[in-house]
Design an enzyme around this catalytic site. Structure first.
Site, mmCIF file in Angstrom:
data_model
loop_
_atom_site.group_PDB
_atom_site.id
_atom_site.type_symbol
_atom_site.label_atom_id
_atom_site.label_comp_id
_atom_site.label_asym_id
_atom_site.label_seq_id
_atom_site.Cartn_x
_atom_site.Cartn_y
_atom_site.Cartn_z
ATOM 1 N N ARG A 51 -5.949 114.781 12.836
ATOM 2 C CA ARG A 51 -6.161 115.643 14.000
ATOM 3 C C ARG A 51 -7.452 116.446 13.939
ATOM 4 N NH1 ARG A 51 -0.536 118.246 14.972
ATOM 5 N NH2 ARG A 51 -1.028 118.785 12.855
ATOM 6 N N LYS A 148 7.375 106.876 2.192
ATOM 7 C CA LYS A 148 8.709 107.443 2.228
ATOM 8 C C LYS A 148 8.639 108.863 2.774
ATOM 9 C CE LYS A 148 10.646 109.321 -1.461
ATOM 10 N NZ LYS A 148 10.459 110.477 -2.363
ATOM 11 N N ASP A 177 7.409 102.163 -2.122
ATOM 12 C CA ASP A 177 8.120 102.962 -3.117
ATOM 13 C C ASP A 177 7.181 102.953 -4.310
ATOM 14 O OD1 ASP A 177 9.559 103.701 -5.431
ATOM 15 O OD2 ASP A 177 11.424 103.388 -4.333
ATOM 16 N N HIS A 178 6.531 104.070 -4.576
ATOM 17 C CA HIS A 178 5.424 104.001 -5.538
ATOM 18 C C HIS A 178 5.895 103.654 -6.950
ATOM 19 C CE1 HIS A 178 6.415 108.210 -6.563
ATOM 20 N NE2 HIS A 178 5.693 108.055 -7.648
ATOM 21 N N LYS A 182 4.168 101.141 -10.477
ATOM 22 C CA LYS A 182 3.901 101.610 -11.848
ATOM 23 C C LYS A 182 3.854 100.409 -12.788
ATOM 24 C CE LYS A 182 6.076 106.140 -11.317
ATOM 25 N NZ LYS A 182 5.131 107.182 -11.678
ATOM 26 N N GLU A 216 12.079 115.441 -14.636
ATOM 27 C CA GLU A 216 10.817 116.108 -14.311
ATOM 28 C C GLU A 216 10.891 117.569 -14.747
ATOM 29 O OE1 GLU A 216 8.917 114.611 -10.427
ATOM 30 O OE2 GLU A 216 11.034 114.848 -9.958
ATOM 31 N N ASP A 235 15.718 112.036 -2.193
ATOM 32 C CA ASP A 235 14.322 112.049 -2.627
ATOM 33 C C ASP A 235 14.067 111.060 -3.767
ATOM 34 O OD1 ASP A 235 11.657 113.271 -2.619
ATOM 35 O OD2 ASP A 235 12.203 114.096 -4.564
ATOM 36 N N HIS A 240 13.668 105.469 -5.717
ATOM 37 C CA HIS A 240 13.093 105.125 -7.020
ATOM 38 C C HIS A 240 14.141 104.649 -8.032
ATOM 39 C CE1 HIS A 240 9.735 106.972 -5.189
ATOM 40 N NE2 HIS A 240 9.931 108.212 -5.574
ATOM 41 N N LYS A 331 14.921 118.008 -11.401
ATOM 42 C CA LYS A 331 13.711 118.836 -11.522
ATOM 43 C C LYS A 331 13.979 119.956 -12.523
ATOM 44 C CE LYS A 331 11.758 117.285 -7.490
ATOM 45 N NZ LYS A 331 10.745 116.249 -7.666
#
Ligand code: BG6
Length: 484
Positions: A51, A148, A177-178, A182, A216, A235, A240, A331
């Site tokens: 934008r 995602k 899906d990263h 990997k 994480e 998430d 994943h 997390k």
């Protein structure tokens, strides 16, 4: 060792959301690294579209600043940077209006491979697809890349699939899906299907259980708004962790090719039993006085969204009936550690007697950090005085095994973005796969919503709530330690 680089034709890649965080942090650095590796043909264009009212040079300044922040200094040489910035263009565009579409159409060349990366809020996926079509930028060779979250439940994922399908064929849609990009995740397939050693043992006759952990240390601060509407289940688990589960559990595809690989993954998801209420634990991190609690991070003192999930999954098929898969993610845990552990059964009979103790082979695949794998084997403790057994690791850290030039693991986005340009969908999720994954996670989330229960609090820096450990203790098993 010389890496093999498959050449590609010049292309036009448009990044919608080109001024956003993901573009700065991941997409542009990945493209830069591939450019520097000589993989980006001359004459290619990378078009930022967003934008903000910027011209090409102003956007190039922004890209330069992002690269300086997110690419390691030794890889940022002036010549490569200047060459890369030459590829960059910018169009100010309104995703839901008419502004900028004519200009974009002029920049995107009909006779080149063209890909459009939707790095924007999911609500814009539909409008973008529709506008690409109505402005004549969607032909049979066009590719779109969709980030995602792909929906927030089965109904919304279905609706999104339908909308995209109005303008694009499934072979043109690259759902990211990263985790699939990997290196170590791809290595799972190399390990399983490139070696004869493991496959005969890869079933419930020999495998006691499998653990998948993605731990994480970060909290959700900064993205609390998004996260509080998602939670760990949406998430991380729905995408994943389920992808990891699929790669570990699937039957050997007949070829490493998009249709065959994705068919096998889909069969795994469809074979999953519903998760029983006792087989799932959710948690929410508390405060330890040093870091904010989840509730403080999301600024909703009543939130019941989970920042931790541990669950037991069963795959009802011939290979896996009776072998549980334990999945865990959260997390603010003790360490950043993602690994898969395949815990084999005890030897059927111990010739060494009870005093030799209980020993098990465990194959651990470390996804990050310190990528590699370890196979725990049992040997005799050296020295006289009888037959005592100990477990020792056969350890392979990929950076050691492959040499210094491979030390920096290729970022997932480098591989995935170039696969889009090459037209290879193997490492992207197919629409039916995403829907099947939601069909499995939806009832769990709906049950939580309906029963009014709350997640268990857990200490930051721990391994999650006690209840997660208890879930395994009940079955005489224990989670692998999350190590700092
Ligand atoms: C993202 C999630 O998809 O993956 C984040 O939205 C999470 O919440 C991240 O932190 C983890 O990715 P990685 O590559 O750091 O393991």
């Amino acid at each position: 060792m010389v890496s093999r680089v498959i050449p590609v034709d010049p292309f036009d890649l448009t990044i919608f959301g080109g001024t956003g965080d993901l573009a700065h942090r991941k997409i542009l650095p990945a493209l830069y690294r591939r450019f520097r590796a000589g993989q980006m043909p001359e004459g290619s264009r990378i078009i930022g579209a967003a934008r903000s009212d910027l011209n090409d040079d102003q956007y190039r300044d922004e890209v330069r600043a992002a690269l300086k922040e997110f690419v390691a200094a030794p890889k940022l040489d002036d010549a490569a940077l200047a060459g890369f910035l030459d590829l960059i263009r910018y169009v100010a565009i309104d995703a839901v209006g008419d502004n900028g579409w004519k200009e974009l159409k002029e920049l995107v060349r009909d006779d080149h491979i063209s890909a459009f990366y939707f790095s924007v809020a999911p609500a814009l996926f539909g409008p973008l697809a529709e506008r690409l079509h109505s402005h004549g930028m969607a032909d049979d060779t066009t590719r779109i890349v969709v980030e995602k979250p792909f929906g927030r439940d089965l109904a919304s994922a279905r609706a999104l699939n339908r909308t995209l399908a109005e303008h694009f064929h499934e072979t043109q849609i690259y759902r990211i899906d990263h985790y699939l990009g990997k290196e170590t995740v791809q290595n799972l397939m190399a390990l399983r299907f490139g070696n004869v050693l493991f496959e005969p043992l890869w079933n419930s006759q020999y495998v006691d259980h499998i653990q998948i952990t993605v731990a994480e240390t970060v909290g959700v601060g900064g993205r609390g708004g998004y996260y509080d509407r998602s939670g760990a289940m949406r998430d991380m688990v729905q995408n994943h962790l389920m992808q990891l589960l699929c790669l570990i559990a699937m039957e050997p595809p007949s070829q490493f090719e998009p249709g065959a690989v994705r068919d096998e993954k889909l069969k795994v998801i469809r074979s999953l039993d519903p998760v029983k209420p006792d087989d799932i634990v959710r948690g929410q991190y508390a405060s330890n006085g040093k870091t904010a609690s989840y509730l403080e991070d999301v600024e909703d003192p009543q939130s019941t969204t989970e920042s931790f999930v541990a669950l037991k999954a069963h795959i009802s098929n011939w290979r896996w009936a009776g072998t549980p898969f334990y999945l865990r993610t959260g997390k603010r845990l003790k360490a950043r550690q993602s690994e898969i552990a395949v815990v084999f059964k005890d030897a059927p009979h111990s010739i060494f007697g009870a005093e030799a103790g209980r020993h098990r082979n465990i194959l651990t695949i470390r996804l990050q950090p310190n990528e590699g794998m370890t196979l725990g084997v049992t040997i005799k403790e050296p020295g006289p005085g009888g037959m005592r057994l100990i477990d020792v690791p056969l350890d392979m850290t990929f950076a050691d095994a492959l040499g210094a030039e491979n030390e920096q693991v290729t970022d997932a986005y480098e591989r995935l973005v170039m696969d889009v340009i090459r037209g290879n969908q193997t490492l992207f999720m197919r629409g039916d796969e995403v829907e099947a994954a939601w069909a499995w996670t939806d009832p769990i989330i709906e049950r939580w919503d309906a029963d009014g229960s709350k997640p268990f609090p857990y200490e930051p820096g721990s391994s999650g709530p006690e209840e997660s450990a208890m879930m395994l203790h009940r079955e005489n098993r224990r989670w692998r330690e999350i190590r700092e």
